[in-house]
Design a protein around this motif. Structure first.
Motif, PDB file in Angstrom:
ATOM      1  N   VAL A   1      19.980 -13.103-103.362  1.00 56.33           N
ATOM      2  CA  VAL A   1      18.569 -13.107-102.983  1.00 56.33           C
ATOM      3  C   VAL A   1      18.417 -13.345-101.477  1.00 56.33           C
ATOM      4  O   VAL A   1      17.597 -12.693-100.816  1.00 56.33           O
ATOM      5  N   LEU A   2      19.216 -14.252-100.922  1.00 53.31           N
ATOM      6  CA  LEU A   2      19.139 -14.497 -99.478  1.00 53.31           C
ATOM      7  C   LEU A   2      19.612 -13.283 -98.685  1.00 53.31           C
ATOM      8  O   LEU A   2      19.112 -13.022 -97.581  1.00 53.31           O
ATOM      9  N   TYR A   3      20.553 -12.554 -99.236  1.00 53.68           N
ATOM     10  CA  TYR A   3      20.980 -11.297 -98.604  1.00 53.68           C
ATOM     11  C   TYR A   3      19.809 -10.327 -98.515  1.00 53.68           C
ATOM     12  O   TYR A   3      19.587  -9.677 -97.487  1.00 53.68           O
ATOM     13  N   LYS A   4      19.024 -10.257 -99.598  1.00 49.16           N
ATOM     14  CA  LYS A   4      17.855  -9.379 -99.593  1.00 49.16           C
ATOM     15  C   LYS A   4      16.828  -9.860 -98.575  1.00 49.16           C
ATOM     16  O   LYS A   4      16.286  -9.077 -97.789  1.00 49.16           O
ATOM     17  N   ILE A   5      16.553 -11.151 -98.563  1.00 53.77           N
ATOM     18  CA  ILE A   5      15.537 -11.712 -97.670  1.00 53.77           C
ATOM     19  C   ILE A   5      15.922 -11.521 -96.205  1.00 53.77           C
ATOM     20  O   ILE A   5      15.070 -11.233 -95.349  1.00 53.77           O
ATOM     21  N   ASN A   6      17.218 -11.666 -95.903  1.00 57.76           N
ATOM     22  CA  ASN A   6      17.677 -11.559 -94.521  1.00 57.76           C
ATOM     23  C   ASN A   6      17.878 -10.115 -94.070  1.00 57.76           C
ATOM     24  O   ASN A   6      18.136  -9.862 -92.890  1.00 57.76           O
ATOM     25  N   ASN A   7      17.788  -9.171 -95.018  1.00 55.79           N
ATOM     26  CA  ASN A   7      17.990  -7.760 -94.677  1.00 55.79           C
ATOM     27  C   ASN A   7      16.892  -6.903 -95.301  1.00 55.79           C
ATOM     28  O   ASN A   7      17.174  -5.887 -95.962  1.00 55.79           O
TER      29      ASN A   7
ATOM     30  N   ASN B   1      14.270  -8.788-108.434  1.00 52.89           N
ATOM     31  CA  ASN B   1      13.175  -8.290-109.276  1.00 52.89           C
ATOM     32  C   ASN B   1      12.910  -9.181-110.481  1.00 52.89           C
ATOM     33  O   ASN B   1      11.790  -9.216-110.990  1.00 52.89           O
ATOM     34  N   HIS B   2      13.943  -9.900-110.942  1.00 54.10           N
ATOM     35  CA  HIS B   2      13.780 -10.738-112.130  1.00 54.10           C
ATOM     36  C   HIS B   2      13.336 -12.162-111.791  1.00 54.10           C
ATOM     37  O   HIS B   2      13.122 -12.976-112.685  1.00 54.10           O
ATOM     38  N   LEU B   3      13.196 -12.467-110.502  1.00 53.25           N
ATOM     39  CA  LEU B   3      12.725 -13.807-110.126  1.00 53.25           C
ATOM     40  C   LEU B   3      11.309 -14.043-110.644  1.00 53.25           C
ATOM     41  O   LEU B   3      10.519 -13.093-110.777  1.00 53.25           O
ATOM     42  N   PRO B   4      10.961 -15.303-110.941  1.00 53.37           N
ATOM     43  CA  PRO B   4       9.575 -15.605-111.316  1.00 53.37           C
ATOM     44  C   PRO B   4       8.617 -15.161-110.213  1.00 53.37           C
ATOM     45  O   PRO B   4       8.929 -15.239-109.020  1.00 53.37           O
ATOM     46  N   GLN B   5       7.450 -14.712-110.600  1.00 49.82           N
ATOM     47  CA  GLN B   5       6.490 -14.150-109.661  1.00 49.82           C
ATOM     48  C   GLN B   5       6.081 -15.151-108.591  1.00 49.82           C
ATOM     49  O   GLN B   5       5.884 -14.794-107.422  1.00 49.82           O
ATOM     50  N   TYR B   6       5.952 -16.429-108.976  1.00 50.30           N
ATOM     51  CA  TYR B   6       5.489 -17.431-108.009  1.00 50.30           C
ATOM     52  C   TYR B   6       6.518 -17.654-106.894  1.00 50.30           C
ATOM     53  O   TYR B   6       6.160 -18.076-105.782  1.00 50.30           O
ATOM     54  N   ILE B   7       7.795 -17.347-107.156  1.00 49.46           N
ATOM     55  CA  ILE B   7       8.820 -17.446-106.115  1.00 49.46           C
ATOM     56  C   ILE B   7       8.803 -16.194-105.237  1.00 49.46           C
ATOM     57  O   ILE B   7       8.850 -16.279-104.006  1.00 49.46           O
ATOM     58  N   LYS B   8       8.689 -15.032-105.866  1.00 50.28           N
ATOM     59  CA  LYS B   8       8.648 -13.781-105.092  1.00 50.28           C
ATOM     60  C   LYS B   8       7.451 -13.736-104.149  1.00 50.28           C
ATOM     61  O   LYS B   8       7.504 -13.103-103.094  1.00 50.28           O
ATOM     62  N   ALA B   9       6.383 -14.415-104.528  1.00 51.21           N
ATOM     63  CA  ALA B   9       5.173 -14.404-103.702  1.00 51.21           C
ATOM     64  C   ALA B   9       5.354 -15.185-102.397  1.00 51.21           C
ATOM     65  O   ALA B   9       4.512 -15.110-101.502  1.00 51.21           O
TER      66      ALA B   9
ATOM     67  N   PHE C   1      10.313 -20.470 -99.421  1.00 50.84           N
ATOM     68  CA  PHE C   1      10.894 -19.596-100.439  1.00 50.84           C
ATOM     69  C   PHE C   1      12.289 -20.091-100.825  1.00 50.84           C
ATOM     70  O   PHE C   1      12.608 -20.200-102.017  1.00 50.84           O
ATOM     71  N   LYS C   2      13.116 -20.390 -99.833  1.00 50.47           N
ATOM     72  CA  LYS C   2      14.479 -20.852-100.097  1.00 50.47           C
ATOM     73  C   LYS C   2      14.476 -22.177-100.852  1.00 50.47           C
ATOM     74  O   LYS C   2      15.279 -22.388-101.772  1.00 50.47           O
ATOM     75  N   SER C   3      13.560 -23.068-100.480  1.00 49.47           N
ATOM     76  CA  SER C   3      13.454 -24.358-101.151  1.00 49.47           C
ATOM     77  C   SER C   3      13.079 -24.192-102.623  1.00 49.47           C
ATOM     78  O   SER C   3      13.684 -24.813-103.509  1.00 49.47           O
ATOM     79  N   LYS C   4      12.092 -23.357-102.906  1.00 52.27           N
ATOM     80  CA  LYS C   4      11.658 -23.114-104.281  1.00 52.27           C
ATOM     81  C   LYS C   4      12.747 -22.422-105.099  1.00 52.27           C
ATOM     82  O   LYS C   4      12.955 -22.730-106.281  1.00 52.27           O
ATOM     83  N   LEU C   5      13.437 -21.485-104.465  1.00 50.05           N
ATOM     84  CA  LEU C   5      14.503 -20.765-105.149  1.00 50.05           C
ATOM     85  C   LEU C   5      15.631 -21.713-105.542  1.00 50.05           C
ATOM     86  O   LEU C   5      16.134 -21.659-106.679  1.00 50.05           O
ATOM     87  N   LYS C   6      16.026 -22.583-104.623  1.00 46.94           N
ATOM     88  CA  LYS C   6      17.085 -23.546-104.930  1.00 46.94           C
ATOM     89  C   LYS C   6      16.666 -24.478-106.059  1.00 46.94           C
ATOM     90  O   LYS C   6      17.461 -24.774-106.961  1.00 46.94           O
ATOM     91  N   ARG C   7      15.429 -24.939-106.002  1.00 46.40           N
ATOM     92  CA  ARG C   7      14.932 -25.844-107.036  1.00 46.40           C
ATOM     93  C   ARG C   7      14.960 -25.156-108.403  1.00 46.40           C
ATOM     94  O   ARG C   7      15.331 -25.762-109.410  1.00 46.40           O
ATOM     95  N   PHE C   8      14.583 -23.891-108.446  1.00 48.21           N
ATOM     96  CA  PHE C   8      14.605 -23.114-109.684  1.00 48.21           C
ATOM     97  C   PHE C   8      16.033 -22.990-110.220  1.00 48.21           C
ATOM     98  O   PHE C   8      16.287 -23.180-111.419  1.00 48.21           O
ATOM     99  N   LEU C   9      16.991 -22.705-109.351  1.00 44.06           N
ATOM    100  CA  LEU C   9      18.382 -22.520-109.776  1.00 44.06           C
ATOM    101  C   LEU C   9      19.034 -23.839-110.167  1.00 44.06           C
ATOM    102  O   LEU C   9      19.850 -23.882-111.095  1.00 44.06           O
ATOM    103  N   TYR C  10      18.689 -24.918-109.465  1.00 42.80           N
ATOM    104  CA  TYR C  10      19.198 -26.241-109.862  1.00 42.80           C
ATOM    105  C   TYR C  10      18.702 -26.606-111.254  1.00 42.80           C
ATOM    106  O   TYR C  10      19.459 -27.126-112.090  1.00 42.80           O
TER     107      TYR C  10
END
Length: 417
Positions: A323-329, A373-381, A389-398
């Motif tokens: 996901v970070l690869y996508k965000i950074n590119n 594409n499969h991430l929850p909508q509230y994170i993609k937003a 975004f990175k903070s929320k994503l990490k929290r979701f994965l933890y």
């Protein structure tokens, strides 16, 4: 300098890394293989590259790029007038030391300007030999990917590229280390390639079935088996060390040791090998380490331990990297509404290109699209706010500690974490 240095160069750049260089190289190979092209890679090694930078040639190139007048004179003064000699046992009398010799080449290593001067020195390499093929430079590591649909044209192309590159090296008075320069031809499992011979001055370069590239072991079928085996061995050593010290240090210290010595081994290059079937052997060992740290039984589940210690499972770490690869590119990806005008419920999702090859489908580019594409909508937003975004994503994965890719794709968004 950003407008001067070629985009194929990834060494010593801000916001660049070895992983970024490897992504460009491997994505290029997978894309070509997906298009039913033959793919080969020449991986060059330069002998003492920084020591062979000719001062006269470097100053001429600096002038070509607009460095003139007093600034050029200052750089010339910085480079020239240096002497060296060899002394035995730090004794400088005539019997234990050589004569002073004037240095006519080489840039000061360990300096701030040294790497920059070297990048400028080899900056014309992509423009001289790039003939529609994919080149990646990381400082003095030079790699080029040759692609073609015709075997004969492929062989001619590979030899011409190698000769052009050697000519460029000779013009710049740089020496190629033939013993460490290798050729690797990539293939699918059901395709056995005809051996390609690449020659220069009647000397063939070594053909290999695997190579080391910026800390990654890349094999000719891109299975990542050899790389994962090396990762496994390193983690086994760390696992043994953890077992020996777990009785004398608290759990917080063990967690710090995990992040200091193990996390980097697992996370480096995981964007490439995380989709391999062999990756599960590393995940099994990771769970073993978590049980050692938390002192739980081998039969106990360690999912809650991953959550409580905020350590990502291997597959969660893989998703984070993708996901970070996508965000950074972002410039590499298109959304569905940029491809077609039809209004669908997936209109804002990333566009999934056609994958003819399973390896391409498992590569970082396609996998990144599917995971994002499969991430929850509230994170993609939150993609416009990178830090949040990175903070929320990490929290979701933890919180979820996914044990497999299928488990992630079966996840249904039900509540915010």
């Amino acid at each position: 300098m950003n407008n001067i240095l070629e985009q194929e160069q990834y060494g010593f750049w801000i916001h660049s890394s070895t992983e970024q260089a490897a992504l460009t190289l491997i994505n290029g190979m997978l894309t070509a293989m997906n298009n039913n092209q033959m793919v080969g890679g020449i991986f060059c090694d330069l002998q003492k590259a920084f020591n062979y930078v000719n001062h006269k040639i470097l100053l001429e190139k600096l002038e070509f790029y607009g460095v003139e007048g007093k600034f050029k004179t200052l750089i010339e003064s910085y480079l020239t007038g240096r002497y060296k000699r060899v002394a035995l046992n730090n004794i400088t009398n005539n019997n234990n030391s050589s004569k002073w010799v004037l240095l006519k080449c080489g840039v000061p290593q360990g300096s701030i300007l040294g790497p920059l001067f070297f990048l400028i020195y080899i900056n014309d390499l992509p423009t001289i030999v790039n003939n529609g093929n994919n080149m990646v430079l990381f400082a003095d590591d030079t790699s080029i990917i040759i692609t073609d649909t015709n075997r004969r044209d492929f062989n001619v192309n590979a030899n011409e590229m190698y000769q052009d590159r050697n000519t460029c090296f000779e013009v710049n008075l740089v020496t190629l280390n033939l013993n460490k320069t290798q050729y690797l031809e990539f293939r699918t499992k059901n395709y056995y390639n005809v051996n390609t011979q690449i020659k220069y001055d009647q000397e063939c370069i070594t053909s290999a079935s695997e190579i080391k590239f910026l800390g990654l072991t890349i094999d000719d079928t891109l299975s990542w088996k050899q790389h994962i085996e090396q990762v496994f061995k390193k983690i086994c050593t760390a696992c043994y060390a953890l077992r020996n010290i777990k009785h004398i240090v608290p759990i917080d210290t063990l967690r710090v040791i995990y992040f200091a010595h193990i996390h980097s081994i697992i996370s480096y290059g995981i964007i490439f090998w995380g989709s391999s079937s062999y990756a599960n052997m590393v995940f099994i060992l990771q769970k073993k380490m978590i049980r050692i740290i938390t002192n739980t039984r081998p039969t106990d589940s360690c999912r809650e331990a991953f959550k409580s210690m905020e350590i990502m499972t291997l597959y969660s770490q893989y998703k984070l990297s993708l996901v970070l690869y996508k965000i950074n590119n972002k410039h590499l990806f298109d959304t569905n509404n940029e491809i077609h005008i039809y209004k669908t419920r997936n209109n804002n999702n990333l566009h999934h290109p056609i994958a003819n090859l399973s390896k391409f489908n498992k590569g970082a580019y396609i996998s990144g699209i599917k995971v994002f594409n499969h991430l929850p909508q509230y994170i993609k937003a939150l993609t416009n706010d990178h830090k949040y975004f990175k903070s929320k994503l990490k929290r979701f994965l933890y919180h979820h500690s996914f044990y497999s890719m299928n488990e992630y794709y079966e996840y249904k968004e039900d509540r915010r974490i």
